[in-house]
Design a protein around this motif. Sequence first.
Motif, PDB file in Angstrom:
ATOM      1  N   GLU A 101     -18.154  16.233 -49.723  1.00 14.08           N
ATOM      2  CA  GLU A 101     -19.831  15.962 -49.819  1.00 14.08           C
ATOM      3  C   GLU A 101     -20.429  16.894 -49.252  1.00 14.08           C
ATOM      4  O   GLU A 101     -21.453  17.259 -49.791  1.00 14.08           O
ATOM      5  CB  GLU A 101     -19.906  14.586 -48.995  1.00 14.08           C
ATOM      6  CG  GLU A 101     -19.199  13.310 -49.778  1.00 14.08           C
ATOM      7  CD  GLU A 101     -19.250  11.958 -48.918  1.00 14.08           C
ATOM      8  OE1 GLU A 101     -19.285  11.026 -49.499  1.00 14.08           O
ATOM      9  OE2 GLU A 101     -19.107  12.074 -47.653  1.00 14.08           O
ATOM     10  N   VAL A 102     -20.054  17.629 -48.169  1.00 12.06           N
ATOM     11  CA  VAL A 102     -20.746  18.623 -47.852  1.00 12.06           C
ATOM     12  C   VAL A 102     -20.956  19.835 -48.769  1.00 12.06           C
ATOM     13  O   VAL A 102     -22.032  20.276 -48.842  1.00 12.06           O
ATOM     14  CB  VAL A 102     -20.123  19.223 -46.355  1.00 12.06           C
ATOM     15  CG1 VAL A 102     -20.757  20.614 -45.757  1.00 12.06           C
ATOM     16  CG2 VAL A 102     -20.246  18.328 -45.308  1.00 12.06           C
TER      17      VAL A 102
ATOM     18  N   PRO B  62     -25.454  14.611 -40.552  1.00  6.16           N
ATOM     19  CA  PRO B  62     -24.896  13.129 -39.920  1.00  6.16           C
ATOM     20  C   PRO B  62     -25.495  13.031 -38.642  1.00  6.16           C
ATOM     21  O   PRO B  62     -25.931  13.680 -37.988  1.00  6.16           O
ATOM     22  CB  PRO B  62     -23.462  13.655 -40.039  1.00  6.16           C
ATOM     23  CG  PRO B  62     -23.197  15.094 -39.501  1.00  6.16           C
ATOM     24  CD  PRO B  62     -24.494  15.691 -40.481  1.00  6.16           C
TER      25      PRO B  62
ATOM     26  N   TYR C  42     -27.465  21.466 -44.523  1.00  3.58           N
ATOM     27  CA  TYR C  42     -26.659  21.574 -43.277  1.00  3.58           C
ATOM     28  C   TYR C  42     -26.906  23.169 -42.830  1.00  3.58           C
ATOM     29  O   TYR C  42     -27.301  23.942 -43.628  1.00  3.58           O
ATOM     30  CB  TYR C  42     -25.369  21.534 -43.599  1.00  3.58           C
ATOM     31  CG  TYR C  42     -24.732  20.018 -44.233  1.00  3.58           C
ATOM     32  CD1 TYR C  42     -24.738  19.019 -43.341  1.00  3.58           C
ATOM     33  CD2 TYR C  42     -24.583  19.938 -45.702  1.00  3.58           C
ATOM     34  CE1 TYR C  42     -24.297  17.684 -43.934  1.00  3.58           C
ATOM     35  CE2 TYR C  42     -24.292  18.861 -46.110  1.00  3.58           C
ATOM     36  CZ  TYR C  42     -24.196  17.652 -45.180  1.00  3.58           C
ATOM     37  OH  TYR C  42     -23.954  16.512 -45.933  1.00  3.58           O
TER      38      TYR C  42
ATOM     39  N   GLU D 128     -19.278   7.092 -41.365  1.00  2.00           N
ATOM     40  CA  GLU D 128     -20.466   7.293 -42.402  1.00  2.00           C
ATOM     41  C   GLU D 128     -20.706   8.749 -42.693  1.00  2.00           C
ATOM     42  O   GLU D 128     -21.216   9.389 -43.418  1.00  2.00           O
ATOM     43  CB  GLU D 128     -21.662   6.677 -41.752  1.00  2.00           C
ATOM     44  CG  GLU D 128     -21.508   5.234 -41.784  1.00  2.00           C
ATOM     45  CD  GLU D 128     -20.912   4.543 -40.595  1.00  2.00           C
ATOM     46  OE1 GLU D 128     -20.738   5.108 -39.594  1.00  2.00           O
ATOM     47  OE2 GLU D 128     -20.454   3.609 -40.717  1.00  2.00           O
TER      48      GLU D 128
ATOM     49  N   PRO E 168     -20.237  12.714 -43.657  1.00  2.00           N
ATOM     50  CA  PRO E 168     -19.914  13.130 -44.954  1.00  2.00           C
ATOM     51  C   PRO E 168     -18.533  13.983 -44.991  1.00  2.00           C
ATOM     52  O   PRO E 168     -17.960  14.437 -43.775  1.00  2.00           O
ATOM     53  CB  PRO E 168     -20.963  14.142 -45.249  1.00  2.00           C
ATOM     54  CG  PRO E 168     -21.549  14.594 -43.894  1.00  2.00           C
ATOM     55  CD  PRO E 168     -21.381  13.378 -43.082  1.00  2.00           C
ATOM     56  N   SER E 169     -17.596  13.631 -46.139  1.00  2.00           N
ATOM     57  CA  SER E 169     -16.343  14.282 -46.131  1.00  2.00           C
ATOM     58  C   SER E 169     -16.613  15.865 -46.285  1.00  2.00           C
ATOM     59  O   SER E 169     -17.676  16.225 -46.814  1.00  2.00           O
ATOM     60  CB  SER E 169     -15.703  13.670 -47.229  1.00  2.00           C
ATOM     61  OG  SER E 169     -16.253  14.012 -48.388  1.00  2.00           O
TER      62      SER E 169
ATOM     63  N   THR F  42     -29.456  16.325 -44.550  1.00  2.00           N
ATOM     64  CA  THR F  42     -28.356  15.361 -44.874  1.00  2.00           C
ATOM     65  C   THR F  42     -27.589  15.568 -43.665  1.00  2.00           C
ATOM     66  O   THR F  42     -26.451  15.025 -43.687  1.00  2.00           O
ATOM     67  CB  THR F  42     -27.354  15.586 -45.989  1.00  2.00           C
ATOM     68  OG1 THR F  42     -27.030  17.018 -45.913  1.00  2.00           O
ATOM     69  CG2 THR F  42     -28.202  15.573 -47.428  1.00  2.00           C
TER      70      THR F  42
ATOM     71  N   ALA G 108     -23.264  18.877 -51.667  1.00  4.04           N
ATOM     72  CA  ALA G 108     -24.651  18.720 -51.220  1.00  4.04           C
ATOM     73  C   ALA G 108     -25.101  20.261 -51.130  1.00  4.04           C
ATOM     74  O   ALA G 108     -26.176  20.635 -51.410  1.00  4.04           O
ATOM     75  CB  ALA G 108     -24.791  18.223 -49.715  1.00  4.04           C
TER      76      ALA G 108
END
Length: 199
Positions: free
Chosen positions: A20-21, A198, A148, A14, A16-17, A196, A24
């Motif tokens: 995706e990081v 993880p 992040y 689950e 984030p790749s 976001t 975002a």
Amino acid sequence: MTILIPNDDRHSAEAPSTKEVIAATRDWLEKAVIGLNLCPFAKSVHVKKQIRYAVSDASDREELLNDLISELEHLRDTSPEKIDTTMLVHPWILRDFLDYNDFLNVADSALEALGLVGHIQIASFHPDYQFADAEPDSIDNFTNRSPYPILHLLREESIDRAVKAFPDASDIFERNIETMQRLGHDGWLALGIGKTLPE
């Protein structure tokens, strides 16, 4: 542009790749930093594609420090026309803001060791960013809240040029606080750029 690719087997399915990081982080930049005009200098380098997004796979401070040193050297050795600024995003470490805040002293020491004080500075962004005189849930903190943890590497020369072009640069901080207070927590949530990190 080159990025540091995470070793996916360290993290859950689950998690984030890297794409995706970065997505975002860009979304936050566009909607908050540029969209709310929190930094009047950001739009130009964004439009010119002069922002480098480096995603660190670090799981401890030593690895993050090595990635930071690598990115500082890369920024130092690259033309400003190609890369004006770097966002070193590190999703897997320093997720606690106090730990992150402590690491900023390590980051400043790295600048000094590389002889980059006065040439590059490091700005700080974190999902739980908190100013020293603010309550944890104060909307004022959201001027520096990102999806992040980020170490933002900025060229001093670029900052100086931007400040000269923006006559009220000294008022940016106060203006940003006013912007956040007008926006409020509901307005921030409506932007869709909350935490976001993880699990």
